[in-house]
Design a protein around this motif. Sequence first.
Motif, PDB file in Angstrom:
ATOM      1  N   ALA A  21       0.845  -1.193   0.000  1.00 41.43           N
ATOM      2  CA  ALA A  21       0.000   0.000   0.000  1.00 41.43           C
ATOM      3  C   ALA A  21       0.879   1.241   0.000  1.00 41.43           C
ATOM      4  O   ALA A  21       2.105   1.153   0.056  1.00 41.43           O
ATOM      5  CB  ALA A  21      -0.924   0.018   1.218  1.00 41.43           C
ATOM      6  N   TYR A  22       0.228   2.376  -0.044  1.00 45.76           N
ATOM      7  CA  TYR A  22       0.876   3.672   0.130  1.00 45.76           C
ATOM      8  C   TYR A  22       0.353   4.227   1.443  1.00 45.76           C
ATOM      9  O   TYR A  22      -0.850   4.305   1.647  1.00 45.76           O
ATOM     10  CB  TYR A  22       0.544   4.616  -1.030  1.00 45.76           C
ATOM     11  N   GLU A  23       1.269   4.612   2.326  1.00 46.38           N
ATOM     12  CA  GLU A  23       0.915   5.057   3.678  1.00 46.38           C
ATOM     13  C   GLU A  23       0.073   3.986   4.375  1.00 46.38           C
ATOM     14  O   GLU A  23      -1.007   4.235   4.905  1.00 46.38           O
ATOM     15  CB  GLU A  23       0.214   6.412   3.659  1.00 46.38           C
ATOM     16  N   VAL A  65       2.679   7.689  -9.048  1.00 45.51           N
ATOM     17  CA  VAL A  65       1.981   6.946 -10.098  1.00 45.51           C
ATOM     18  C   VAL A  65       2.123   7.656 -11.437  1.00 45.51           C
ATOM     19  O   VAL A  65       2.375   7.018 -12.460  1.00 45.51           O
ATOM     20  CB  VAL A  65       0.492   6.731  -9.716  1.00 45.51           C
ATOM     21  N   GLN A  66       2.017   8.961 -11.426  1.00 49.33           N
ATOM     22  CA  GLN A  66       2.176   9.726 -12.669  1.00 49.33           C
ATOM     23  C   GLN A  66       3.588   9.566 -13.225  1.00 49.33           C
ATOM     24  O   GLN A  66       3.765   9.297 -14.412  1.00 49.33           O
ATOM     25  CB  GLN A  66       1.870  11.211 -12.432  1.00 49.33           C
ATOM     26  N   GLN A  67       4.592   9.704 -12.365  1.00 49.16           N
ATOM     27  CA  GLN A  67       5.972   9.665 -12.834  1.00 49.16           C
ATOM     28  C   GLN A  67       6.415   8.271 -13.265  1.00 49.16           C
ATOM     29  O   GLN A  67       7.051   8.113 -14.293  1.00 49.16           O
ATOM     30  CB  GLN A  67       6.912  10.187 -11.751  1.00 49.16           C
ATOM     31  N   PHE A  68       6.071   7.256 -12.467  1.00 51.08           N
ATOM     32  CA  PHE A  68       6.553   5.903 -12.760  1.00 51.08           C
ATOM     33  C   PHE A  68       5.651   5.113 -13.690  1.00 51.08           C
ATOM     34  O   PHE A  68       6.120   4.250 -14.420  1.00 51.08           O
ATOM     35  CB  PHE A  68       6.747   5.112 -11.459  1.00 51.08           C
ATOM     36  N   MET A  69       4.354   5.383 -13.649  1.00 50.30           N
ATOM     37  CA  MET A  69       3.413   4.592 -14.434  1.00 50.30           C
ATOM     38  C   MET A  69       2.795   5.386 -15.585  1.00 50.30           C
ATOM     39  O   MET A  69       2.034   4.834 -16.373  1.00 50.30           O
ATOM     40  CB  MET A  69       2.281   4.066 -13.534  1.00 50.30           C
ATOM     41  N   LEU A  90       2.634  -0.248  -9.100  1.00 52.16           N
ATOM     42  CA  LEU A  90       3.876   0.441  -8.757  1.00 52.16           C
ATOM     43  C   LEU A  90       4.829  -0.494  -8.023  1.00 52.16           C
ATOM     44  O   LEU A  90       6.021  -0.550  -8.325  1.00 52.16           O
ATOM     45  CB  LEU A  90       3.555   1.675  -7.910  1.00 52.16           C
ATOM     46  N   TYR A  91       4.300  -1.258  -7.072  1.00 53.75           N
ATOM     47  CA  TYR A  91       5.137  -2.228  -6.346  1.00 53.75           C
ATOM     48  C   TYR A  91       5.724  -3.258  -7.314  1.00 53.75           C
ATOM     49  O   TYR A  91       6.917  -3.552  -7.260  1.00 53.75           O
ATOM     50  CB  TYR A  91       4.332  -2.934  -5.251  1.00 53.75           C
ATOM     51  N   ARG A  92       4.907  -3.785  -8.187  1.00 54.93           N
ATOM     52  CA  ARG A  92       5.395  -4.792  -9.139  1.00 54.93           C
ATOM     53  C   ARG A  92       6.524  -4.239 -10.009  1.00 54.93           C
ATOM     54  O   ARG A  92       7.425  -4.976 -10.404  1.00 54.93           O
ATOM     55  CB  ARG A  92       4.254  -5.281 -10.020  1.00 54.93           C
TER      56      ARG A  92
END
Length: 121
Positions: A21-23, A65-69, A90-92
């Motif tokens: 998760a995030y946070e 999410v915007q930057q990496f995905m 994102l984790y994957r």
Amino acid sequence: MPFAHARDLAQRLLRNKVIVAYELWKSLDALRLQHPADLTRDLATYLPVQTIIGAEGDNGFQKLVQQFMNRTIRNGFHHPVEDARAAMDLYRSCATDWEALITTSVWPCLLPPEEFRLWYL
């Protein structure tokens, strides 16, 4: 469903599982659940993305999410299912490196905020 029943069900389902998760501390706190720290993958504390998040506060996850995905989330409203899917995607994308660090006894994450550490075993 009564809260106590939902909490017990969540605890049974999550036992011995890695939670992504995030946070994550916010979810653990809301459910009043403790979970082994070594079975958590919290994108908000993962050191390699800290430079991306910076001091973004509530927008940190959206920025990641915007930057990496190259994907926009929370466009006008918060949608928990969308967040969960984005967190898993994102984790994957960094799981191989993350898990490799853990297998070499390097914990690649910061600690959660002090007031939430009681939820981590």
